[in-house]
Motif scaffolding. Structure first.
Motif, mmCIF file in Angstrom:
data_model
loop_
_atom_site.group_PDB
_atom_site.id
_atom_site.type_symbol
_atom_site.label_atom_id
_atom_site.label_comp_id
_atom_site.label_asym_id
_atom_site.label_seq_id
_atom_site.Cartn_x
_atom_site.Cartn_y
_atom_site.Cartn_z
ATOM 1 N N ASP A 146 6.216 -17.174 37.190
ATOM 2 C CA ASP A 146 5.096 -16.413 37.748
ATOM 3 C C ASP A 146 5.425 -14.946 37.997
ATOM 4 N N THR A 147 6.650 -14.535 37.702
ATOM 5 C CA THR A 147 7.033 -13.142 37.938
ATOM 6 C C THR A 147 6.286 -12.237 36.973
ATOM 7 N N ARG A 148 5.685 -11.185 37.510
ATOM 8 C CA ARG A 148 4.890 -10.264 36.695
ATOM 9 C C ARG A 148 5.542 -8.876 36.574
ATOM 10 N N ALA A 149 6.237 -8.452 37.644
ATOM 11 C CA ALA A 149 6.728 -7.070 37.636
ATOM 12 C C ALA A 149 7.909 -6.913 38.581
ATOM 13 N N ILE A 150 8.682 -5.893 38.308
ATOM 14 C CA ILE A 150 9.704 -5.388 39.231
ATOM 15 C C ILE A 150 9.192 -4.053 39.760
ATOM 16 N N GLY A 224 2.236 3.317 28.467
ATOM 17 C CA GLY A 224 1.611 2.900 27.223
ATOM 18 C C GLY A 224 2.501 2.113 26.285
ATOM 19 N N ASN A 225 3.615 1.578 26.780
ATOM 20 C CA ASN A 225 4.556 0.884 25.902
ATOM 21 C C ASN A 225 4.671 -0.615 26.162
ATOM 22 N N PHE A 226 3.964 -1.125 27.162
ATOM 23 C CA PHE A 226 4.124 -2.528 27.542
ATOM 24 C C PHE A 226 3.033 -3.391 26.938
ATOM 25 N N ASP A 227 3.405 -4.614 26.527
ATOM 26 C CA ASP A 227 2.451 -5.559 25.951
ATOM 27 C C ASP A 227 1.875 -6.440 27.055
ATOM 28 N N TRP A 228 0.679 -6.101 27.520
ATOM 29 C CA TRP A 228 0.040 -6.853 28.604
ATOM 30 C C TRP A 228 -0.611 -8.139 28.105
ATOM 31 N N ALA A 229 -0.532 -8.394 26.791
ATOM 32 C CA ALA A 229 -1.084 -9.622 26.216
ATOM 33 C C ALA A 229 0.032 -10.594 25.828
ATOM 34 N N ASN A 230 1.185 -10.484 26.509
ATOM 35 C CA ASN A 230 2.338 -11.302 26.113
ATOM 36 C C ASN A 230 2.325 -12.711 26.699
ATOM 37 N N GLY A 231 1.269 -13.057 27.451
ATOM 38 C CA GLY A 231 1.150 -14.403 27.991
ATOM 39 C C GLY A 231 1.388 -14.532 29.481
ATOM 40 N N ARG A 232 2.006 -13.526 30.098
ATOM 41 C CA ARG A 232 2.266 -13.567 31.545
ATOM 42 C C ARG A 232 1.098 -13.013 32.367
ATOM 43 N N PHE A 233 0.147 -12.372 31.706
ATOM 44 C CA PHE A 233 -0.895 -11.639 32.425
ATOM 45 C C PHE A 233 -2.279 -12.087 31.947
ATOM 46 N N PRO A 234 -2.753 -13.236 32.421
ATOM 47 C CA PRO A 234 -4.044 -13.753 31.927
ATOM 48 C C PRO A 234 -5.212 -12.834 32.229
#
Length: 431
Positions: A146-150, A224-234
């Protein structure tokens, strides 16, 4: 041609020709804007085109500030908000909404600790605190499904501990989680976290960016470099009514519609529009004016802070000085890696005696104003345990090094010799 920071601080993000040839960005004191025609109004409301319809979502003066900050931080976009804590809260909620977890150190600004440890859990967002954010093994041990961010500060307030961004970003990205950093203390002039792998940068523009203690504000910048569709962020892949056209049967998610700008678009369209912590055009104007002299102000403040920190290391009754720019500190190698222009204008010191001695030092200072702010043109003094970290539980305060004997200084633009003399006399008179 690549332009220098100094040039961008004055010119980036603003076109005089689009603003009546005004050389300084005007204050657009308008709550709403003419939509033009029905088709354009529909496109604006759906996020299909950029423009201005209502100042709760976007305003031309605020837009100039956002574009300038994005340019200075090397991001693809920015959203300016009503305060630094609005920026922190929006960024963390946007990443963690729906039950996500955040990893963070205890060595943070007091309101951020309170938000992470006490308030955001009421919204289903929980935090796993670590003692040392630069200890990759400790951080990795907290990463779960469930970790989303640091989240961390690039230079911690008030310890001035430096974040080792590059390896932390690599660790985060290897697990598909984002690195969100608060870059308030250094300002973009001293550090660009995106260059070292940070994904989202937040600021309290109240501080060094505006620089004169006259306007509350905050900002969120997307690298602008992160993939927010990688499965951790519904939340980024779910269909959203606000950016879709249900009449035409067209449904979109933020990731699908905006790609690498999904995060900053969600901040604007969902968080700013719904929660409404809007930056006022007047405050944005003051921040734009402040940015024009940011390099010159911060350069002098850093030089003065360095001299004052060195002086205090041998001052009577001072038992410890926290300033990562000092050559003997364990983190000094990180200064060379990230901060060739210096680590900033704040430092803290511990003194012997009791909290009563701290109070007498504060009350005895003549040039240092007793103000809970940093980055001002004026030099400021505060006792964090009783002011900026008052809401932090005692155990967390101790873990962050915030004792009753700690004093934080924010160095301004006064003559450094006058500031040293003021501190000397205030300390001497307190014992």
């Amino acid at each position: 041609m690549s332009e220098s920071f100094q040039t961008q601080a004055i010119h980036a993000g603003y076109d005089p020709l689009a603003n009546g040839r005004a050389s300084v960005p005007p204050i657009y004191a308008s709550a709403a804007f003419d939509l033009g025609d029905a088709a354009r109004g529909d496109a604006l409301a759906g996020g299909d085109i950029d423009g201005f319809e209502y100042s709760r979502v976007a305003n031309p003066t605020v837009d100039a500030l956002e574009r300038r900050l994005a340019a200075l931080e090397g991001g693809i976009g920015a959203v300016a908000v009503g305060s630094g804590m609005a920026a922190v809260s929006y960024a963390l909620m946007c990443a963690g909404e729906g039950g996500g977890r955040i990893i963070a150190p205890t060595d943070l600004y007091g309101a951020s600790v309170d938000a992470l440890g006490d308030f955001l859990p009421q919204f289903g967002i929980h935090t796993d605190f670590v003692k040392d954010i630069n200890d990759l093994k400790e951080v990795e041990s907290k990463i779960g499904p469930d970790t989303r961010a640091i989240f961390a500060e690039t230079v911690a307030n008030p310890s001035t501990a430096i974040l080792d961004i590059e390896p932390l970003a690599k660790l985060a990205h290897s697990h598909g989680i984002a690195l969100i950093v608060d870059n308030t203390v250094p300002t973009p002039y001293l550090l660009n976290p995106v260059k070292f792998g940070a994904d989202i940068v937040v600021h309290s523009t109240t501080k060094g960016i505006t620089g004169h203690g006259n306007a509350i504000g905050g900002a969120i910048i997307d690298g602008g470099n992160f993939d927010w569709a990688n499965g951790r962020f519904p939340q980024f892949t779910a269909r959203q009514q606000v950016i879709s056209n249900d009449r035409a049967g067209e449904w979109h998610s933020f990731a699908e519609k905006f790609g690498n700008a999904a995060f900053i678009k969600r901040i604007r369209i969902k968080y700013l529009r719904t929660f409404g912590a809007v930056q006022s055009p007047f405050n944005a104007y003051l921040s734009l004016v402040g940015l024009e002299t940011l390099p010159q102000r911060v350069s002098q403040q850093v030089a003065s802070a360095q001299r004052i920190a060195e002086h205090l290391t041998s001052a009577p009754h001072v038992t410890k000085v926290n300033y990562s720019g000092l050559g003997y500190t364990p983190q000094y190698e990180l200064v060379g890696k990230y901060f060739p222009r210096g680590v900033g204008q704040i430092l803290s010191l511990q003194v012997d005696g009791s909290a009563n001695n701290v109070r007498r030092i504060i009350d005895g200072a003549k040039l240092f104003s007793y103000v809970p702010n940093i980055g001002d043109a004026r030099s400021l003094i505060v006792d964090p345990a009783h002011i900026t970290h008052r809401e932090v539980p005692a155990e967390a305060r101790i873990a962050a090094g915030v004792s009753d004997n700690l004093i934080r200084l924010s160095i301004g633009l006064e003559d450094v010799n006058d500031l040293i003399a003021d501190l000397d006399q205030a300390i001497a008179a307190a014992y």
